[in-house]
Write an enzyme that holds these catalytic residues in place. Sequence first.
Site, mmCIF file in Angstrom:
data_model
loop_
_atom_site.group_PDB
_atom_site.id
_atom_site.type_symbol
_atom_site.label_atom_id
_atom_site.label_comp_id
_atom_site.label_asym_id
_atom_site.label_seq_id
_atom_site.Cartn_x
_atom_site.Cartn_y
_atom_site.Cartn_z
ATOM 1 N N ASP A 57 0.830 -1.210 0.000
ATOM 2 C CA ASP A 57 0.000 0.000 0.000
ATOM 3 C C ASP A 57 0.860 1.254 0.000
ATOM 4 O O ASP A 57 0.763 2.110 0.876
ATOM 5 C CB ASP A 57 -0.962 -0.004 1.187
ATOM 6 C CG ASP A 57 -2.184 -0.871 0.940
ATOM 7 O OD1 ASP A 57 -2.199 -1.595 -0.071
ATOM 8 O OD2 ASP A 57 -3.114 -0.848 1.764
ATOM 9 N N ASN A 93 -2.655 -4.679 -1.475
ATOM 10 C CA ASN A 93 -3.853 -4.739 -2.325
ATOM 11 C C ASN A 93 -4.046 -3.470 -3.149
ATOM 12 O O ASN A 93 -4.811 -3.465 -4.121
ATOM 13 C CB ASN A 93 -5.104 -5.027 -1.479
ATOM 14 C CG ASN A 93 -5.424 -3.909 -0.519
ATOM 15 O OD1 ASN A 93 -4.571 -3.480 0.251
ATOM 16 N ND2 ASN A 93 -6.654 -3.431 -0.529
ATOM 17 N N HIS A 94 -3.353 -2.380 -2.803
ATOM 18 C CA HIS A 94 -3.464 -1.157 -3.597
ATOM 19 C C HIS A 94 -2.421 -1.079 -4.705
ATOM 20 O O HIS A 94 -2.459 -0.136 -5.504
ATOM 21 C CB HIS A 94 -3.361 0.074 -2.690
ATOM 22 C CG HIS A 94 -4.650 0.427 -2.035
ATOM 23 N ND1 HIS A 94 -5.503 1.394 -2.526
ATOM 24 C CD2 HIS A 94 -5.241 -0.061 -0.927
ATOM 25 C CE1 HIS A 94 -6.559 1.484 -1.741
ATOM 26 N NE2 HIS A 94 -6.427 0.612 -0.764
ATOM 27 N N HIS A 142 1.070 -8.612 3.457
ATOM 28 C CA HIS A 142 0.268 -7.400 3.594
ATOM 29 C C HIS A 142 -1.044 -7.618 4.324
ATOM 30 O O HIS A 142 -1.376 -6.900 5.254
ATOM 31 C CB HIS A 142 -0.027 -6.794 2.221
ATOM 32 C CG HIS A 142 -0.868 -5.558 2.295
ATOM 33 N ND1 HIS A 142 -0.380 -4.352 2.758
ATOM 34 C CD2 HIS A 142 -2.180 -5.336 2.016
ATOM 35 C CE1 HIS A 142 -1.345 -3.452 2.743
ATOM 36 N NE2 HIS A 142 -2.448 -4.014 2.296
ATOM 37 N N HIS A 157 -2.479 -3.569 6.368
ATOM 38 C CA HIS A 157 -3.811 -3.639 5.755
ATOM 39 C C HIS A 157 -4.921 -2.987 6.568
ATOM 40 O O HIS A 157 -5.937 -2.607 6.009
ATOM 41 C CB HIS A 157 -4.165 -5.104 5.474
ATOM 42 C CG HIS A 157 -5.310 -5.306 4.534
ATOM 43 N ND1 HIS A 157 -5.470 -4.591 3.367
ATOM 44 C CD2 HIS A 157 -6.374 -6.158 4.574
ATOM 45 C CE1 HIS A 157 -6.553 -4.998 2.742
ATOM 46 N NE2 HIS A 157 -7.121 -5.947 3.450
ATOM 47 N N ASP A 159 -7.334 4.835 -22.336
ATOM 48 C CA ASP A 159 -5.956 5.240 -22.604
ATOM 49 C C ASP A 159 -5.449 6.270 -21.603
ATOM 50 O O ASP A 159 -4.356 6.813 -21.756
ATOM 51 C CB ASP A 159 -5.832 5.797 -24.027
ATOM 52 C CG ASP A 159 -6.719 7.024 -24.243
ATOM 53 O OD1 ASP A 159 -7.467 7.408 -23.308
ATOM 54 O OD2 ASP A 159 -6.673 7.593 -25.347
ATOM 55 N N ASN A 199 -18.425 21.942 -24.342
ATOM 56 C CA ASN A 199 -17.539 22.970 -24.901
ATOM 57 C C ASN A 199 -17.136 22.681 -26.347
ATOM 58 O O ASN A 199 -16.319 23.408 -26.926
ATOM 59 C CB ASN A 199 -16.278 23.138 -24.050
ATOM 60 C CG ASN A 199 -15.463 21.856 -23.966
ATOM 61 O OD1 ASN A 199 -15.791 20.851 -24.607
ATOM 62 N ND2 ASN A 199 -14.403 21.889 -23.172
#
Length: 736
Positions: free
Chosen positions: A192, A224-225, A276, A471, A650, A690
């Site tokens: 993390d 996990n991140h 983790h 965690h 993208d 716009n």
Amino acid sequence: MGSGTSTQHHFAFQNAEKAFKAAALIQRWYRRYTARLEMRRHCTWRIFQSIEYAGQQDQVKLHDFFSYLVDHFTPSSNHERDFLDRMFTEDRFPQDSEMEKFGDYESIEVPDNYTGPRLSFPLLPDHATALVEAFRLKQQLHARYVLNLLHETRKHLIQLPNINRVSTCYSEEITVCNGLPSPERAYVFNGDFVDRGKDSVEILMVLFAFMLVYPKEFHLNRGNHEDHLVNLRYGFTKEVMHKYKTHGKKILKILKDVFCWLPLATLVDEKVLILHGGVSDMTDLELLAKLDRHKIVSTMRHKTRKENGKQVKKEEANQKSSAGRPTPWFLPQSRSLPASPLRLGSLQAHRAGRSSSIPCGAPRDAKELARQVRRSVDLELDRCRQQAGFPVSWGKEEASPCTPEADSGAEEPLEPTQEEWRQVVDILWSDPMAQEGCKANTVRGGGCYFGPNVTERLLQKYNLQFLIRSHECKPEGYEFCHSRKVLTIFSASNYYEVGSNRGAYVKLGPALTPYIVQYQANKVTHMLTMRQRISRVEESALRALREKLFAHSSDLLGEFKKHDADKTGLITFSDWAEAVESVLHLGLPWRMLRPQLVNSPTDNTLEYKSWLEDLAKEQLNRENIQSSLLETLYRNRSNLETIFRIIDSDHSGFISLDEFRHTWKLFSSHMNINITDDCICDLARSIDFNKDGHIDINEFLEAFRLVEQSCSEGNASDCPQTTNTNDNGCSKPGTH
């Protein structure tokens, strides 16, 4: 004289008695005072944690929804199929040539007026410390150096095993999270590293720089991140694109690959396992040690559109071919033992079944060749030991010699099995619980809850002393559980709010006795009393909870009416608490929180419509939007931003017409709506306020707001799908 002395003693006894009574009263008052403060602190903590975990559940549900759409959608062209694969599924096995393309830092010029930090490789300790100082001065690292650093980091991570090994024999102490490393002090950072504030890029660069300077003393575990799909929701993707508008897409692409190569765990002296999240009753360290971690691109989803019947048949064929000859667990299951230790293959074959800390490729010098030979010899010795019935160390990471036969099959590496994917999910997402057993972690939406018996069984099986994990944010920065066999370390102080929690790290010496160090990063908190600190954090938590309540006002009103059978407009506080929990599912002590959330002139009943109006006024004071629209935005903004970033495949910061058209066809297929490409183009142009040919995040949210406004002004029957379809099958926001 005797009488006077007696009187003095009498008064002395009386004074002493009064003093004792006063002390007892003060002590009783202080205990009640601290108990109330502790209760408030505990409730505040429950609020923050419940809201955080509810957000994680939303992320899992949102991704599952998109995954379902993709799995049940039949593309009409190869272009459409490629787009959906790029937008919703993982590009699991990027080739080296592709990584070279995205990591092409040499073609990026650094302008003469650039005053930020500069990097040259190989990195030296002074380079890493200078980088830290530059970031303290709010300087930004140029994209060329970011890509160069990521390129070198990836090369280093590929060499590492799934489970790193650290020994206190070579380092005087090992620290889990924090400080600056040196040859005498080894460090383990336990996942993390990103999605933790606005400086995640800088934190990541510092960690990677020190890892390259001290490769033997500096270790990183995956959290996990470290997952590109999680980053879509929690801010890291947005941060990268904001700081590096020109080269952000390249940086994200190579980061996605770098995260996959991060080791899964670290073992200290073969006795302390650092990972983790946690473990489960199915955790198999042998399998974790030998699986190809690079295949686990994301723990959010296992199956992809690329998995087909051919892949399944291939797996079955491999299983049949190896059925007659069992392979040692520390070898890749798809490999045979080398006929010669000098028959080396390619890096592609190494990926297809790696379990070693060195790549299979042509050695660059005599030392590397000698090391490769020694590894191969050790491999053969271990195979012979196992055949003779001698034990083999469970965690030993052996080289994976590559054969020409393996090279031939390396062009199409196998997908990770469901079991491999589940193993990684469990160690990255799981949490300990006080009860025995193991059950699904429905609060987070991934991993499991594991009890003391699960911990004890794992420790005994692999001859370990205890586990260190992270965690979970803890009020004191750390927490022991399972009879001190599991230690949670959380190093980010002020995680929820300034003053909400301390940070901590742990030091391990040769005796492996954990020494905890706590700290508070913000100096302001040191100036506050305990009551002031708790009050400050409590108000922040209650404000977040009121926003959550306001976001579900419509659902709450419907639930309140169920308890108001006589339509009096009043409900009891008991019914209020029951209704709120049935809508929010946060598991909070609502009756205890009621005085902070409800101001009612009566003792036992609540005028619920007035209470909901007060919630709306509180939010409207901050944002000048119609109440019903603001409620919807509060409820859905995080999901809408995540959806925007998913469609923006993208990472340009804009939704192109092509992206919008394919996504809308996906939704229309799910909702059984026939719509032509021309109508989709008209819809996109109506959202492009716009008229620049792209849809940015503000236009995306504004279109959603207009649709909701149109529905709120008409009847519910007029807005079955939040869009109104005319005779030509065209839909536009606001045309109801």
